[in-house]
Design a protein around this motif. Sequence first.
Motif: not given
Length: 328
Positions: A35-36, A87-89, A156-157, A190-192
């Motif tokens: 995870q981030p 991935l882009t956050l 999140l992308i 749950h990211v983003g």
Amino acid sequence: MRRVVFAFLVALALAGCDPVGGWAGGEQPPVSWPQPAAGRLTSDMCRLLTKADYTRLGHVRQPNMWGTVAGNNSLDCQYRANDELTLTLTPTAEYAKYVFATGLEEHRGDLARAHLTSDLADDLVGPADESWYDRALGSTDPTPEPHEIRLRRGALIVGIVLGGVRGRTEKDPRQVLTELSNLVLRRLPHVGAQDVGTDHKIEYEVVGSGRAATLEWEDYTGFKHGGFLSKPRLPWVRTVQMAVPPGARAPDASLSVRASSRNAKVGCQVTVDGTPVAADGMRKGYAHCESPLPDGADSSDGGGDGSPAQPASTGPHEPPLVVARTGF
């Protein structure tokens, strides 16, 4: 004007936990998936999709070449044979929406420049807010051709590219990419989902007649062809979105216009959140407008140095800019 790609620190940890109903298909719980870290993507997150995931769908994924994290909180995982996971956050969902739309515009332009037709299909990934699938660039051998999918969920992308190398039992690339996309979202539950920054709306305006030679502006995406136009018709207006995480500084909002000749007059103005912050009145040959943005610590009315944002001045002997709202 020098292109600036912003480097933001997203100051929020986004941890994964078991979704309601558990995990189907014998997958590991998300606590086992990287995870981030403090809101930042890490190269370890290249492990979100395994070789076994691809094999189950008939695709033979080649060994990993590298995984790099850029300053704008983007991760690029490259594999041999042009397979790729990105991935882009971003700090906010609204900013991600703008970046996602600009990315689709860039993709369409890339296909047009390569003289390739589009097979675009959208809304393929149920859990995503938006998604699209199409043929991709990057393979020297177009048979079979590469394909890609892009999706956005909140801030999140995600992007996945299947290179031109296919397995003997490989499913249709559209199905493969859709299933891989669902896996990524399930492993980052749950990211983003939560905004951690402040959105800003920036309006760039150029006045003049006929066409300019070039326009260049900070579009806050970092895309290769973003923020540049050749021979645009004047007057011209463009609105962009961006977001600043708490305590971070963004690159200045900047706009440059070069006239079609040395004697042709042009002018520009930059407006941030409805307030004009920079202007360069009608002058021959070239005009440039630039201003700091409010930072993440004082996002309501402050400048990048914490001082209140000031209305633009066009100079002691120049009238304020009046831009005809004709659109792009």
